[in-house]
Design a protein around this motif. Structure first.
Motif, PDB file in Angstrom:
ATOM      1  N   ASN A 295       4.685  -4.583  15.564  1.00 59.52           N
ATOM      2  CA  ASN A 295       3.522  -5.463  15.414  1.00 59.52           C
ATOM      3  C   ASN A 295       3.772  -6.813  16.086  1.00 59.52           C
ATOM      4  N   GLN A 296       4.986  -7.336  15.956  1.00 60.37           N
ATOM      5  CA  GLN A 296       5.328  -8.595  16.606  1.00 60.37           C
ATOM      6  C   GLN A 296       5.296  -8.464  18.123  1.00 60.37           C
TER       7      GLN A 296
ATOM      8  N   ASN B  80       8.398  -1.048  12.029  1.00 57.42           N
ATOM      9  CA  ASN B  80       6.948  -1.173  12.152  1.00 57.42           C
ATOM     10  C   ASN B  80       6.548  -2.629  12.324  1.00 57.42           C
ATOM     11  N   GLU B  81       7.188  -3.508  11.572  1.00 58.85           N
ATOM     12  CA  GLU B  81       6.909  -4.936  11.685  1.00 58.85           C
ATOM     13  C   GLU B  81       7.332  -5.466  13.050  1.00 58.85           C
TER      14      GLU B  81
ATOM     15  N   LEU C 223       9.857   0.325   7.758  1.00 59.93           N
ATOM     16  CA  LEU C 223       9.004  -0.845   7.584  1.00 59.93           C
ATOM     17  C   LEU C 223       9.435  -1.977   8.509  1.00 59.93           C
ATOM     18  N   VAL C 224      10.750  -2.167   8.643  1.00 58.74           N
ATOM     19  CA  VAL C 224      11.254  -3.208   9.539  1.00 58.74           C
ATOM     20  C   VAL C 224      10.871  -2.910  10.982  1.00 58.74           C
TER      21      VAL C 224
END
Length: 256
Positions: free
Chosen positions: A106-107, A102-103, A99-100
């Motif tokens: 996105n950034q 993936n975030e 999840l980290v």
């Protein structure tokens, strides 16, 4: 037991995208939940018909190092005195970094789109189409976009996979041309080639890039037998492709 561990170890070395990892995670969760229900509902006499856990966590009476606790999925297997985490604990530990990461991607998409001055949704759509590319390679691509201001949608950057399964971001000829002609210190380039031929192609081609802030040019020589491959373009235009390779490697050292 060793065979199961070897198989699992090899699988762990494979290259997977974030989507594949998340899909496998969900599939594993579903299997584990089903296992818990099965272990609780099946009579002891029928328990031999059920595979209680993935092969890594199967236990046998002949294995002195394996736990014989069959109650649910919270058990562990010990090797050399160290206990492996229970399957559900492994899933929990794996989910958080995914999840980290993936975030983080996105950034980087938002930052790369801003650098290229294009719509973020367009860049995101292009990235989503690269379903086979590993997440770490995609992250490298996004950061290269920001560092060099090259646009993969205009084929200025590309991604390739080698025979050993590894992936690499590379600058295309269009990207090289953009970097050279936009660099304030670029002062021309020269190609040289060998007189000796290999299958009718020069044995090597050199590229020399001149910069205003350097006394000597940066020169790179690429050999035909080392860089050619079986792709159709190399059969049709081997000299051009060899020249492209020399240019790309020279730009990499002189400009990037």
């Amino acid at each position: 037991m060793k065979a199961a561990m070897t198989k699992t170890s090899k699988a762990g070395k494979g290259i997977h995208t974030l989507k594949e990892i998340l899909e496998r995670q969900e599939a594993t969760k579903s299997k584990l939940v089903s296992t818990v229900l099965t272990d609780k509902d099946v009579d002891a006499g029928d328990r031999s018909q059920v595979d209680p856990l993935p092969s890594l966590f199967n236990t046998t009476e002949d294995d002195p190092f394996a736990s014989t606790d069959l109650e649910g999925v919270a058990r562990t297997v010990q090797f050399g005195g160290e206990a492996l985490p229970a399957p559900n604990q492994t899933i929990t530990n794996l989910a958080e970094p995914i999840l980290v990461f993936n975030e983080l991607i996105n950034q980087e998409v938002a930052s790369a789109a801003a650098v290229l001055e294009i719509d973020e949704a367009q860049l995101k759509a292009w990235i989503d189409l690269q379903i086979e590319v590993p997440a770490k390679t995609m992250l490298h691509l996004l950061r290269t976009i920001q560092n060099l201001h090259l646009d993969p949608l205009n084929e200025e950057l590309g991604i390739t996979q080698y025979e050993d399964g590894s992936w690499q971001v590379f600058i295309t000829i269009e990207g090289c041309s953009k970097l050279l002609n936009s660099h304030p210190q670029f002062n021309g380039l020269v190609f040289n080639q060998a007189e000796c031929l290999v299958e009718g192609v020069p044995e090597w081609i050199e590229c020399s890039i001149f910069r205003r802030d350097r006394m000597m040019p940066i020169t790179i020589r690429e050999y035909f037998i080392e860089v050619r491959n079986d792709k159709e373009i190399w059969k049709k235009m081997p000299r051009r492709m060899l020249r492209h390779r020399a240019l790309q490697q020279c730009v990499r050292l002189a400009i990037v």
